[in-house]
Design an enzyme around this catalytic site. Structure first.
Site, PDB file in Angstrom:
ATOM      1  N   ASP A 171       0.808  -1.598   0.003  1.00 15.46           N
ATOM      2  CA  ASP A 171       0.151  -0.175  -0.366  1.00 15.46           C
ATOM      3  C   ASP A 171       0.934   1.334  -0.297  1.00 15.46           C
ATOM      4  O   ASP A 171       1.322   1.994   0.613  1.00 15.46           O
ATOM      5  CB  ASP A 171      -0.805   0.327   1.091  1.00 15.46           C
ATOM      6  CG  ASP A 171      -2.215   1.078   1.445  1.00 15.46           C
ATOM      7  OD1 ASP A 171      -2.352   2.334   0.154  1.00 15.46           O
ATOM      8  OD2 ASP A 171      -2.383   1.070   2.409  1.00 15.46           O
ATOM      9  N   ASN A 196       0.859   4.147  -0.958  1.00 17.27           N
ATOM     10  CA  ASN A 196       0.395   5.539  -0.644  1.00 17.27           C
ATOM     11  C   ASN A 196      -0.167   5.545   0.093  1.00 17.27           C
ATOM     12  O   ASN A 196      -0.976   6.644   1.038  1.00 17.27           O
ATOM     13  CB  ASN A 196      -0.477   6.414  -1.881  1.00 17.27           C
ATOM     14  CG  ASN A 196      -1.533   5.127  -2.237  1.00 17.27           C
ATOM     15  OD1 ASN A 196      -1.378   4.560  -1.471  1.00 17.27           O
ATOM     16  ND2 ASN A 196      -2.596   5.564  -3.050  1.00 17.27           N
ATOM     17  N   ASN A 227      -2.981   4.438   1.719  1.00 18.76           N
ATOM     18  CA  ASN A 227      -5.049   5.375   1.102  1.00 18.76           C
ATOM     19  C   ASN A 227      -5.598   3.958   1.960  1.00 18.76           C
ATOM     20  O   ASN A 227      -6.971   3.778   1.773  1.00 18.76           O
ATOM     21  CB  ASN A 227      -5.294   5.042  -0.196  1.00 18.76           C
ATOM     22  CG  ASN A 227      -5.068   4.083  -0.853  1.00 18.76           C
ATOM     23  OD1 ASN A 227      -4.576   3.560  -1.323  1.00 18.76           O
ATOM     24  ND2 ASN A 227      -5.904   4.842  -2.320  1.00 18.76           N
ATOM     25  N   GLU A 229      -1.874  -2.373  -3.525  1.00 19.33           N
ATOM     26  CA  GLU A 229      -1.042  -3.059  -5.060  1.00 19.33           C
ATOM     27  C   GLU A 229      -0.845  -4.752  -5.242  1.00 19.33           C
ATOM     28  O   GLU A 229       0.087  -4.682  -4.052  1.00 19.33           O
ATOM     29  CB  GLU A 229      -0.585  -1.984  -5.504  1.00 19.33           C
ATOM     30  CG  GLU A 229      -1.000  -0.634  -5.365  1.00 19.33           C
ATOM     31  CD  GLU A 229      -0.195   0.277  -3.540  1.00 19.33           C
ATOM     32  OE1 GLU A 229      -0.860   0.933  -3.536  1.00 19.33           O
ATOM     33  OE2 GLU A 229       0.889  -0.201  -3.538  1.00 19.33           O
ATOM     34  N   ASP A 276      -0.540 -13.745 -14.817  1.00 18.68           N
ATOM     35  CA  ASP A 276       0.515 -13.529 -15.457  1.00 18.68           C
ATOM     36  C   ASP A 276       0.468 -12.461 -16.426  1.00 18.68           C
ATOM     37  O   ASP A 276       1.547 -11.362 -16.153  1.00 18.68           O
ATOM     38  CB  ASP A 276       1.344 -14.691 -15.848  1.00 18.68           C
ATOM     39  CG  ASP A 276       1.205 -15.698 -15.079  1.00 18.68           C
ATOM     40  OD1 ASP A 276       0.807 -16.323 -13.666  1.00 18.68           O
ATOM     41  OD2 ASP A 276       1.548 -17.111 -15.082  1.00 18.68           O
ATOM     42  N   GLU A 304      -4.077   0.019  -8.207  1.00 16.02           N
ATOM     43  CA  GLU A 304      -4.520  -0.473  -6.990  1.00 16.02           C
ATOM     44  C   GLU A 304      -5.697  -1.815  -7.667  1.00 16.02           C
ATOM     45  O   GLU A 304      -5.934  -1.252  -8.629  1.00 16.02           O
ATOM     46  CB  GLU A 304      -5.439   0.160  -5.894  1.00 16.02           C
ATOM     47  CG  GLU A 304      -4.317   0.945  -5.822  1.00 16.02           C
ATOM     48  CD  GLU A 304      -4.732   2.733  -5.128  1.00 16.02           C
ATOM     49  OE1 GLU A 304      -3.915   3.371  -3.917  1.00 16.02           O
ATOM     50  OE2 GLU A 304      -6.439   3.198  -4.967  1.00 16.02           O
ATOM     51  N   GLU A 360      -5.980 -27.518 -18.268  1.00 10.91           N
ATOM     52  CA  GLU A 360      -5.658 -25.840 -17.417  1.00 10.91           C
ATOM     53  C   GLU A 360      -6.247 -24.387 -17.558  1.00 10.91           C
ATOM     54  O   GLU A 360      -6.859 -23.681 -17.043  1.00 10.91           O
ATOM     55  CB  GLU A 360      -4.154 -25.024 -17.760  1.00 10.91           C
ATOM     56  CG  GLU A 360      -3.810 -23.652 -17.293  1.00 10.91           C
ATOM     57  CD  GLU A 360      -2.498 -23.748 -17.810  1.00 10.91           C
ATOM     58  OE1 GLU A 360      -1.854 -23.488 -17.125  1.00 10.91           O
ATOM     59  OE2 GLU A 360      -1.795 -24.523 -18.843  1.00 10.91           O
TER      60      GLU A 360
END
Length: 815
Positions: free
Chosen positions: A456, A458, A460, A464, A544, A598, A777
Site C-alpha cells: 500500500d 500511498n 490509502n 497494489e 501472469d 491498485e 488448464e
C-alpha cells in the site's frame, strides 16, 4: 441365536453391503480419464510440453502407471512414470510385463477377450487364455508403493502346468529424437536382481531442467514369491516361476513397485513392505474403503455426466497429491503431474485445491495449507526478514540457490492473492476442526497484515500487486533492474549506467535504478522493455500476463494506436507503460515494489478475507478482533465501489496511481479502462462487495456475446479488449477458476438462471470435458479447444465446486 452371533451376522451384512456399494459405485465411474499409453521414451511431449499420457497416481505417490493400449502390452501396467524430484519422466515402457507359457503345449498361451479399465483408485485388466483367465489389478497402498495383484485361473477340467515370466527393460530413448546416452551420458542406472526383488538404482544426478536424483533414489520391485530363474542383461531383466493349477483352481501373486528419493526412504519403505506383503488383501481393502468414502461425498440429484465429471475431478486432485518429501514438509497438491514445470506446490493453487478437497479429502486439504505455511516468512528469516508474514509463491522438492538448494522451480519473487482464509474457513466448516482453525488464525492475520505494510504505497488502504526484493528484480544495493532495447541509444543513457549488448541493428541495455527507468519511459523511444518486477507483479496477481498489467504484443499495440491515436505508436505506448514504486521501511531498507495501480480484485479478496477473519475470530472467542475486521470490511466495501467502478461501461477496473501519499479522497489517479475488461471486473460479485446496481451492470457485460459470453464463456479478456488473443495465457483463454468466480458471483446476486446457463454452456462446449480426456488448464473461448497443462488441479477443484454449488438441471417450477 445368542447376542454375539447376532452381532456377527449384522457385521457381516454391513461389510457385504459396503462391498456391494463399492462395486456398484466404482463401476459407474469406469474410464473417466483415458489412462492408456505405451511410452517409448522418457519424454513424450504434446504441443504444450505435457507428458502425453495420463497415468494413475494416488495416495501421495511420486510414481504412476498406465493401462496397456495394445494386445502386446497386456500383462503389464506401462511405465512407471516418476517425478524425479521436480520433473516427470517415464523410466520403462513396461517395467513388469507378465507372459504366461502353457507348458502342456510348450509355447506362450494365446490371449483373447482383452479388457482394460480405469476405476477410481485402481487400474484393471483381464484376458483369457485357453480355458483360463488372467486378471491384474493395480492399487496404491502407500505414498511410495503400488501393489499389483495377479490372479490366474484354470477353468478347465484338467491340471495346467504353467510358466510365469516377468520381464522388463529401462527406456533408452530420452525423447523421439535423442537417446539417453546422447543427452545424459553421466546418468547412471543399475539393476540388481534377487530371489524375490528387483532393485533399480539411480546414481546421483543433478540436471535442474530434466532429472534430479540423490544418492539412493531407487525403484524397488518386490514379489510375494521366490523366482525359479533370474536373469539380468544390462538395463533389462527376466524372472520366472513354475506353477501347476488344478482344475478350477485359482492362484494369486502380489508384486509391489515402490519409488523412493533416497536411502532413508528406501529403508523406511522396506519396513512397510514387510507389513504389506504379510497381508496384501488388507492393503487393497484399505484403498477401496478410502475411495468409497470419496465417492460417498458426491451430491445427490446430479446428472450421470456431472457425477462422472466430479469423479474425474477427484481423480485429478488425488493424482496430483504429492506426499511430503525433500523441502515439501507436509503433503501438497501440485498443479499438474504431467506438465513439465508444475510439480511444485503453489500458494493460490493450494487455496483452491484445499477449498474443494475439504469436501472429500479434508486431511489432505489441511496438509496442503500447512505445506505453504511451513514457509511463512518470520522476522528472523535469514534471507528476507523484511517480509515477515508473507507466503512465498511456490515451493518445490528443492529450494533455490539463495536458500542453499539447487532447484529451478522454487520462487520467492512474489506472493499470491489472499485466498488462504477462504480455504481454511471452508475446511473448518466441513470438519469442525477447531484446533486446525486455532493453529492457522494467527498465521492468517500476519499474512493479511503483510499486504498493508508491503503493498500500500500511498497508504490509502487500497492495495497494489508488486514484487519482493529479489536478485532478479534489483541489485544487492536495492536498485531496481530492467533491460531496454533501442535502434539508436538516446544520449542520456551511458555505458556507466548500463551494460550493453548489440545484436544486428538493435542495442540492448541492462540497467538499474527506478529514476533511470522513469527517464526511459518518459523518453519513450525504446522498441522493447522488460522489467523483472513487472513479471513478478503479474505472477503475484495469478493472472501472469494480463492486459491490465501492461502486457500487449506489437501487432495489438499497433492496432490500438490506429484506433485511438491515428497510428501514433509513441503515444499508444504511454497507455501501456507500467511504473514501480519502491516500498522502504523507516530506515530506508527496500521491502519490495508496488506496481502503479491498485487492483480491484485484490482489494475484493481482502474484503472477503476481513469478513472471514471476523468469522474465525468470533468462532474462537476473540470478539473484539471480530468487530475490528467487520468495521474494516465495511469501510473497504465503500471504497471498492467508489474507486474501482466505471459508470460509463458498467464494469470494475484497476486504478492507476502516482507515488503521491494519500490525503483526503482515497480514489487517487484514473481507472485503467483503456486496457480493457477482464475477470477482475466480476470478482467484486464473487466477494459480495459490489453494490446491487453495479452488479447488475457487470452481469450485462458478462452475458454480452460481444464481450464475455463466448462459446466457452467468461474468457480472461473480453473480445473487445485491445490485447485479446484466445491463444495467450491470460489474455483470452478461459480459465475455470475465473469462470467459477464469475458464475458464483452471479448466483450471489440472485442471477441463478444465468449462473446455471453459463455452467451448462461450459460443461457442454469445453473440449471433451464430459468425455475421457483429462481436465485442462484452460480452454479456447471460440472453439472450445483444450489448452495448456493436462490434468490441471485448480480446474478440477473448481469444476467440482461449480457442479456442487450450481445445479444445471432446472427445478420443476422453472422454465
Amino acid at each position: 441365536m445368542n447376542i454375539t452371533y447376532q452381532r456377527l451376522v449384522v457385521l457381516c451384512f454391513v461389510l457385504i453391503s459396503i462391498n456391494c456399494y463399492a462395486e456398484n459405485a466404482f463401476s459407474a465411474y469406469e474410464n473417466v480419464i483415458n489412462r492408456k499409453g505405451s511410452p517409448g521414451a522418457h519424454r513424450e511431449f504434446d504441443q504444450y510440453r505435457n507428458q502425453r499420457f495420463n497415468p494413475l497416481f494416488d495416495s501421495g505417490s511420486w510414481h504412476g502407471f498406465l493401462l496397456p493400449d495394445n494386445a502386446k502390452s497386456m500383462g503389464s501396467f506401462p511405465g512407471p512414470i516418476i517425478i524425479a524430484e521436480e520433473f516427470p519422466i517415464f523410466v520403462a515402457n513396461a517395467l513388469e510385463h507378465l507372459q504366461v507359457n502353457d507348458n502342456s503345449i510348450k509355447q506362450p498361451a494365446n490371449i483373447k477377450n482383452i479388457k482394460t479399465l480405469s476405476l477410481p483408485g485402481q487400474l484393471h485388466q483381464s484376458f483369457d487364455i485357453a480355458k483360463g483367465k488372467v486378471t491384474l489389478d493395480l492399487y496404491f497402498v502407500s505414498n511410495r508403493t503400488a501393489l499389483i495383484k495377479t490372479k490366474i485361473k484354470n477353468a478347465s477340467s484338467i491340471a495346467k502346468p504353467l510358466t510365469l515370466i516377468w520381464s522388463g527393460e529401462l527406456l533408452k530413448r530420452w525423447d523421439s529424437e535423442r537417446s539417453v546416452d546422447e543427452v545424459h551420458p553421466k546418468w547412471e542406472r543399475t539393476l540388481e536382481l534377487d530371489n524375490d526383488e528387483l532393485l533399480i538404482q539411480f546414481g546421483q544426478y543433478r540436471s535442474p531442467e530434466a532429472i534430479m536424483h540423490q544418492e539412493g533414489a531407487s525403484i524397488l520391485v518386490k514379489r510375494s514369491f521366490d523366482a525359479a530363474e533370474n536373469k539380468l542383461d544390462g538395463l533389462s531383466y527376466y524372472t520366472s516361476k513354475e506353477i501347476r493349477l488344478q482344475p478350477n483352481q485359482s492362484q494369486s501373486f502380489y508384486t509391489t513397485i515402490s519409488y523412493v528419493h533416497n536411502r532413508g526412504e528406501l529403508a523406511q519403505t522396506r519396513a512397510q513392505l514387510e507389513k504389506i506383503h504379510a497381508n496384501p488383501e488388507d492393503s487393497i481393502e484399505s484403498n477401496r474403503q478410502r475411495w468409497s468414502q470419496y465417492l460417498k461425498q458426491l451430491p445427490e440429484n446430479l446428472t450421470p455426466d456431472e457425477q462422472r465429471l466430479m469423479v474425474k475431478s477427484i481423480e485429478t486432485l488425488n493424482g496430483n497429491w504429492r506426499s511430503a518429501a525433500g523441502a515439501i514438509l507436509h503433503d501438497g497438491v501440485t498443479p499438474s503431474v504431467t506438465a513439465r514445470w508444475f510439480n511444485g506446490v503453489w500458494a493460490w493453487d493450494s487455496w483452491k485445491h484445499a477449498y474443494a478437497m475439504a469436501h472429500f479429502n479434508p486431511s489432505i486439504a489441511k496438509q496442503n495449507i500447512l505445506a505453504m505455511f511451513d514457509y511463512q516468512i518470520h522476522e528472523d528469516d535469514s534471507l528476507r526478514p523484511q517480509d515477515e508474514g508473507a507466503i512465498i509463491d511456490v515451493i518445490f522438492y528443492n529450494k533455490d540457490i539463495a536458500r542453499l538448494g539447487d532447484g529451478g522451480g522454487w520462487n520467492e519473487r512474489n506472493t499470491k492473492p489472499p485466498l488462504a482464509a477462504w480455504a481454511v474457513w471452508e475446511i473448518y466448516q466441513e470438519t469442525q476442526d477447531r484446533a486446525f482453525l486455532s493453529q492457522l488464525y494467527p498465521k492468517l492475520k500476519r499474512y493479511h497484515q503483510w499486504w498493508y505494510t508491503h503493498r500500500d504505497h500511498n497508504h490509502n488502504g487500497l492495495v497494489e500487486y508488486g514484487a519482493m526484493s529479489h536478485r532478479f528484480h534489483n541489485t544487492p544495493e536495492g536498485e531496481m533492474t530492467f533491460s531496454v532495447t533501442y535502434e539508436t541509444v538516446p544520449e542520456f543513457l551511458s555505458t556507466s549506467q548500463c551494460q550493453t549488448h548489440k545484436e544486428k541493428q538493435l542495442t540492448q541495455l541492462y540497467c538499474s535504478g527506478v529514476s533511470l527507468y522513469e527517464q526511459v519511459l518518459d523518453d519513450n523511444r525504446y522498441t522493447e522493455i522488460d522489467i523483472g518486477a513487472q513479471h513478478a507483479a503479474g505472477w503475484e496477481s495469478g493472472m501472469d500476463n494480463a492486459a491490465r498489467f501492461g502486457f500487449i504484443n506489437t501487432e495489438q499495440l499497433s492496432n490500438y494506436a490506429e484506433v485511438y491515436y491515428q497510428g501514433n505508436i509513441a503515444r499508444a505506448k504511454q497507455d501501456w507503460q507500467v511504473r514501480f514504486f519502491e516500498n522502504r521501511d523507516s530506515e530506508g531498507k527496500l521491502m519490495g515494489y508496488s506496481i502503479n495501480q491498485e487492483s480491484v480484485e485484490l482489494n475484493a479478496f481482502l474484503f472477503k478475507e476481513k469478513k472471514i477473519l471476523a468469522d474465525i475470530a468470533n468462532t474462537l472467542g476473540f470478539t473484539q478482533e471480530a468487530k475490528h475486521y467487520k468495521a474494516q470490511a465495511v469501510s473497504l466495501s465503500e471504497h471498492i465501489n467508489h474507486c474501482f467502478y466505471d459508470d460509463l461501461t458498467g464494469f470494475f477496473y484497476d486504478r492507476q496511481i502516482t507515488a503521491k501519499k494519500h490525503k483526503g479522497d482515497r480514489c487517487i489517479g484514473k481507472l485503467l479502462t483503456h486496457r480493457g475488461k477482464g475477470p477482475e471486473g466480476w470478482l467484486p460479485l464473487w466477494a459480495g462487495v459490489a453494490d446491487k446496481d453495479k452488479a447488475a451492470r457487470v452481469r450485462d457485460n458478462m452475458l454480452n456475446k460481444e464481450e464475455f459470453n463466448t462459446f466457452v464463456p467468461l474468457p480472461t479478456a473480453a473480445l473487445t479488449n485491445p490485447a485479446y488473443d484466445p491463444n495467450i495465457y491470460w489474455r483470452g483463454r478461459v480459465w475455470l477458476d475465473q469462470v467459477y468466480f464469475g458464475v458464483i458471483g452471479l448466483k450471489h446476486y440472485g442471477y441463478e438462471e444465468d449462473a446455471r446457463a453459463l455452467t451448462y454452456k461450459l460443461l457442454t462446449n469445453a473440449d471433451s470435458l464430459l468425455h475421457d480426456s483429462p481436465i485442462m488448464e484452460n480452454y479456447h473461448p471460440i472453439t472450445g479447444k483444450a489448452q495448456g497443462a493436462t490434468n490441471f488441479s485448480w480446474s478440477a477443484a473448481l469444476l467440482y465446486m461449480l457442479i456442487k454449488e450450481i445445479n444445471t438441471v432446472p427445478k420443476a417450477d422453472e422454465p
